[in-house]
Design a protein around this motif. Sequence first.
Motif, PDB file in Angstrom:
ATOM      1  N   ASN A  12      -9.702  54.723  -7.389  1.00 12.99           N
ATOM      2  CA  ASN A  12      -8.331  54.362  -7.051  1.00 12.99           C
ATOM      3  C   ASN A  12      -7.901  53.105  -7.799  1.00 12.99           C
ATOM      4  O   ASN A  12      -6.783  53.040  -8.319  1.00 12.99           O
ATOM      5  CB  ASN A  12      -8.199  54.142  -5.540  1.00 12.99           C
ATOM      6  CG  ASN A  12      -8.318  55.450  -4.758  1.00 12.99           C
ATOM      7  OD1 ASN A  12      -8.150  56.527  -5.324  1.00 12.99           O
ATOM      8  ND2 ASN A  12      -8.618  55.346  -3.475  1.00 12.99           N
ATOM      9  N   TRP A  13      -8.764  52.093  -7.852  1.00 13.70           N
ATOM     10  CA  TRP A  13      -8.409  50.873  -8.573  1.00 13.70           C
ATOM     11  C   TRP A  13      -8.284  51.158 -10.068  1.00 13.70           C
ATOM     12  O   TRP A  13      -7.417  50.610 -10.736  1.00 13.70           O
ATOM     13  CB  TRP A  13      -9.433  49.780  -8.313  1.00 13.70           C
ATOM     14  CG  TRP A  13      -9.289  48.610  -9.242  1.00 13.70           C
ATOM     15  CD1 TRP A  13     -10.218  48.099 -10.087  1.00 13.70           C
ATOM     16  CD2 TRP A  13      -8.109  47.817  -9.442  1.00 13.70           C
ATOM     17  NE1 TRP A  13      -9.703  47.040 -10.800  1.00 13.70           N
ATOM     18  CE2 TRP A  13      -8.407  46.847 -10.422  1.00 13.70           C
ATOM     19  CE3 TRP A  13      -6.821  47.837  -8.895  1.00 13.70           C
ATOM     20  CZ2 TRP A  13      -7.478  45.910 -10.859  1.00 13.70           C
ATOM     21  CZ3 TRP A  13      -5.890  46.910  -9.333  1.00 13.70           C
ATOM     22  CH2 TRP A  13      -6.220  45.957 -10.299  1.00 13.70           C
ATOM     23  N   ASP A  14      -9.136  52.023 -10.573  1.00 14.31           N
ATOM     24  CA  ASP A  14      -9.063  52.345 -12.000  1.00 14.31           C
ATOM     25  C   ASP A  14      -7.732  53.020 -12.320  1.00 14.31           C
ATOM     26  O   ASP A  14      -7.128  52.765 -13.363  1.00 14.31           O
ATOM     27  CB  ASP A  14     -10.235  53.253 -12.388  1.00 14.31           C
ATOM     28  CG  ASP A  14     -10.611  53.090 -13.849  1.00 14.31           C
ATOM     29  OD1 ASP A  14     -10.524  51.960 -14.365  1.00 14.31           O
ATOM     30  OD2 ASP A  14     -10.980  54.088 -14.483  1.00 14.31           O
ATOM     31  N   ASP A  15      -7.261  53.889 -11.432  1.00 17.61           N
ATOM     32  CA  ASP A  15      -5.942  54.504 -11.631  1.00 17.61           C
ATOM     33  C   ASP A  15      -4.838  53.441 -11.657  1.00 17.61           C
ATOM     34  O   ASP A  15      -3.918  53.497 -12.482  1.00 17.61           O
ATOM     35  CB  ASP A  15      -5.642  55.512 -10.515  1.00 17.61           C
ATOM     36  CG  ASP A  15      -6.471  56.784 -10.644  1.00 17.61           C
ATOM     37  OD1 ASP A  15      -6.985  57.036 -11.751  1.00 17.61           O
ATOM     38  OD2 ASP A  15      -6.606  57.508  -9.649  1.00 17.61           O
ATOM     39  N   LEU A  16      -4.944  52.461 -10.763  1.00 20.17           N
ATOM     40  CA  LEU A  16      -3.938  51.408 -10.715  1.00 20.17           C
ATOM     41  C   LEU A  16      -3.995  50.520 -11.961  1.00 20.17           C
ATOM     42  O   LEU A  16      -2.963  50.031 -12.432  1.00 20.17           O
ATOM     43  CB  LEU A  16      -4.123  50.550  -9.456  1.00 20.17           C
ATOM     44  CG  LEU A  16      -3.815  51.254  -8.131  1.00 20.17           C
ATOM     45  CD1 LEU A  16      -4.105  50.324  -6.963  1.00 20.17           C
ATOM     46  CD2 LEU A  16      -2.369  51.724  -8.091  1.00 20.17           C
ATOM     47  N   ARG A  17      -5.180  50.311 -12.502  1.00 20.62           N
ATOM     48  CA  ARG A  17      -5.302  49.562 -13.767  1.00 20.62           C
ATOM     49  C   ARG A  17      -4.554  50.280 -14.883  1.00 20.62           C
ATOM     50  O   ARG A  17      -3.886  49.640 -15.713  1.00 20.62           O
ATOM     51  CB  ARG A  17      -6.778  49.412 -14.161  1.00 20.62           C
ATOM     52  CG  ARG A  17      -7.545  48.396 -13.342  1.00 20.62           C
ATOM     53  CD  ARG A  17      -9.000  48.345 -13.772  1.00 20.62           C
ATOM     54  NE  ARG A  17      -9.109  48.057 -15.191  1.00 20.62           N
ATOM     55  CZ  ARG A  17      -9.674  48.876 -16.081  1.00 20.62           C
ATOM     56  NH1 ARG A  17     -10.154  50.050 -15.710  1.00 20.62           N
ATOM     57  NH2 ARG A  17      -9.759  48.520 -17.352  1.00 20.62           N
ATOM     58  N   HIS A  18      -4.652  51.602 -14.897  1.00 26.29           N
ATOM     59  CA  HIS A  18      -3.928  52.375 -15.908  1.00 26.29           C
ATOM     60  C   HIS A  18      -2.425  52.270 -15.684  1.00 26.29           C
ATOM     61  O   HIS A  18      -1.645  52.164 -16.648  1.00 26.29           O
ATOM     62  CB  HIS A  18      -4.390  53.841 -15.882  1.00 26.29           C
ATOM     63  CG  HIS A  18      -5.728  54.058 -16.515  1.00 26.29           C
ATOM     64  ND1 HIS A  18      -6.906  53.716 -15.892  1.00 26.29           N
ATOM     65  CD2 HIS A  18      -6.073  54.575 -17.724  1.00 26.29           C
ATOM     66  CE1 HIS A  18      -7.926  54.025 -16.688  1.00 26.29           C
ATOM     67  NE2 HIS A  18      -7.452  54.540 -17.797  1.00 26.29           N
ATOM     68  N   ALA A  41      -2.876  62.247 -12.125  1.00 28.88           N
ATOM     69  CA  ALA A  41      -3.651  62.288 -10.886  1.00 28.88           C
ATOM     70  C   ALA A  41      -3.093  61.326  -9.843  1.00 28.88           C
ATOM     71  O   ALA A  41      -3.026  61.632  -8.648  1.00 28.88           O
ATOM     72  CB  ALA A  41      -5.114  61.943 -11.192  1.00 28.88           C
ATOM     73  N   LEU A  42      -2.663  60.137 -10.295  1.00 29.87           N
ATOM     74  CA  LEU A  42      -2.122  59.154  -9.362  1.00 29.87           C
ATOM     75  C   LEU A  42      -0.804  59.641  -8.768  1.00 29.87           C
ATOM     76  O   LEU A  42      -0.562  59.514  -7.557  1.00 29.87           O
ATOM     77  CB  LEU A  42      -1.927  57.818 -10.079  1.00 29.87           C
ATOM     78  CG  LEU A  42      -1.518  56.623  -9.231  1.00 29.87           C
ATOM     79  CD1 LEU A  42      -2.535  56.361  -8.124  1.00 29.87           C
ATOM     80  CD2 LEU A  42      -1.355  55.374 -10.095  1.00 29.87           C
ATOM     81  N   SER A  54       4.241  52.546 -23.021  1.00 29.72           N
ATOM     82  CA  SER A  54       3.917  53.880 -23.539  1.00 29.72           C
ATOM     83  C   SER A  54       2.456  54.188 -23.240  1.00 29.72           C
ATOM     84  O   SER A  54       1.634  53.282 -23.036  1.00 29.72           O
ATOM     85  CB  SER A  54       4.165  53.969 -25.045  1.00 29.72           C
ATOM     86  OG  SER A  54       3.181  53.255 -25.768  1.00 29.72           O
ATOM     87  N   LEU A  55       2.138  55.483 -23.238  1.00 35.90           N
ATOM     88  CA  LEU A  55       0.753  55.891 -22.988  1.00 35.90           C
ATOM     89  C   LEU A  55      -0.156  55.456 -24.127  1.00 35.90           C
ATOM     90  O   LEU A  55      -1.284  55.007 -23.904  1.00 35.90           O
ATOM     91  CB  LEU A  55       0.680  57.408 -22.803  1.00 35.90           C
ATOM     92  CG  LEU A  55       1.464  58.000 -21.631  1.00 35.90           C
ATOM     93  CD1 LEU A  55       1.256  59.520 -21.585  1.00 35.90           C
ATOM     94  CD2 LEU A  55       1.038  57.375 -20.309  1.00 35.90           C
ATOM     95  N   SER A  56       0.325  55.592 -25.362  1.00 42.27           N
ATOM     96  CA  SER A  56      -0.520  55.267 -26.506  1.00 42.27           C
ATOM     97  C   SER A  56      -0.819  53.776 -26.565  1.00 42.27           C
ATOM     98  O   SER A  56      -1.958  53.368 -26.830  1.00 42.27           O
ATOM     99  CB  SER A  56       0.131  55.732 -27.799  1.00 42.27           C
ATOM    100  OG  SER A  56       1.424  55.156 -27.947  1.00 42.27           O
ATOM    101  N   THR A  77      -6.724  60.208 -21.639  1.00 45.86           N
ATOM    102  CA  THR A  77      -7.285  59.594 -20.436  1.00 45.86           C
ATOM    103  C   THR A  77      -6.190  58.933 -19.614  1.00 45.86           C
ATOM    104  O   THR A  77      -6.135  59.087 -18.387  1.00 45.86           O
ATOM    105  CB  THR A  77      -8.351  58.554 -20.810  1.00 45.86           C
ATOM    106  OG1 THR A  77      -9.421  59.201 -21.492  1.00 45.86           O
ATOM    107  CG2 THR A  77      -8.899  57.861 -19.569  1.00 45.86           C
ATOM    108  N   VAL A  78      -5.301  58.212 -20.266  1.00 45.99           N
ATOM    109  CA  VAL A  78      -4.210  57.551 -19.548  1.00 45.99           C
ATOM    110  C   VAL A  78      -3.285  58.585 -18.921  1.00 45.99           C
ATOM    111  O   VAL A  78      -2.875  58.453 -17.773  1.00 45.99           O
ATOM    112  CB  VAL A  78      -3.420  56.622 -20.496  1.00 45.99           C
ATOM    113  CG1 VAL A  78      -2.281  55.940 -19.738  1.00 45.99           C
ATOM    114  CG2 VAL A  78      -4.333  55.575 -21.109  1.00 45.99           C
ATOM    115  N   LEU A  79      -2.963  59.637 -19.665  1.00 48.60           N
ATOM    116  CA  LEU A  79      -2.097  60.684 -19.134  1.00 48.60           C
ATOM    117  C   LEU A  79      -2.738  61.339 -17.919  1.00 48.60           C
ATOM    118  O   LEU A  79      -2.070  61.571 -16.898  1.00 48.60           O
ATOM    119  CB  LEU A  79      -1.818  61.729 -20.216  1.00 48.60           C
ATOM    120  CG  LEU A  79      -0.977  62.929 -19.792  1.00 48.60           C
ATOM    121  CD1 LEU A  79       0.390  62.483 -19.298  1.00 48.60           C
ATOM    122  CD2 LEU A  79      -0.844  63.909 -20.947  1.00 48.60           C
TER     123      LEU A  79
END
Length: 305
Positions: free
Chosen positions: A7-13, A43-44, A22-24, A36-38
């Motif tokens: 969950n924290w990793d998703d929030l970091r993204h 998922a989030l 931007s994603l890139s 990976t970012v997309l």
Amino acid sequence: MNERDENWDDLRHLLSVARHGSLSAAARAMGVNHSTVLRRMTALEKSMGVRLFDKLPGGYVLTAAGDELHRVALKMEEDLAAAARLLSGRDTQIRGSLRVTTIDILTLYVLPRHLAAFRRLHPALRVDVMTAEASLSLTRREADVAIRATAKPPENLIGRAVSGLAFAVYGSVAYLDGAERAGKPSDDPDRHDWVGLDDSFNYTMMAQWVERNVPPDRIGLRVNSVTAVVEAVRAGYGLGLLPCGIADPSPDFRRLGPVVSDGDSRIWLLTHADLRHMGRVRAFMDFMADAFVKDRDLLEGRCGG
């Protein structure tokens, strides 16, 4: 990795996409790939049941729901960074790694010999130097120490001013010899080509001095780094306002006219208050303070002319 870590990793993204737009760009900043970012953002959004970003022509923009989650993520990031700083501040061993942010002219022309000497004293410590005109955040632990040329350091950082700065007009010896043979007096800016800085440096003393003293049509080259000005002048493009501490030691340059001092701006060694007792931070700052003080005559323009 457990669910809380994920969950924290998703929030970091999410924070990275919000910061970079931007994603890139977010992927580059985090050292991962675009997909990976997309995947993390998809998922989030699915787990939250809301759309977090609108994709506009100018980039990714937070929705209202995304903005609320963004504020929560920022608070979590700040709390984790504060905890890391407090724990790191108890580390008195001079080993591991130290992240230093500074500007290009110091990275290339001033710091290397000092870093080599520091390494000989502390071979178990690796120094990671990140060159950036924009200050990296010491609060978020993007860096541990900042070496900056500034008139007013951020109030949330502590440190000391270790030297002033001086600038003067220089040309390469080859360029000036050729100009003299062509009958161009060195004290007449209207007769010479100049190298200047682009609009992103309009706030600096260097750019403002050139604007006041050099006819616009004589500036034949504009660049977006002080290092590029130094090297273009060295190559014989024309005259330029250069830091004395870089140009005076080099036989390639000849100083023209008096020193132009930047009276307000000084070189500062800075860190976050929570890190001031960390052994490797204290050792680095003490060593570099002594090194810059010894360089002060050079940096303040008293070794040439």
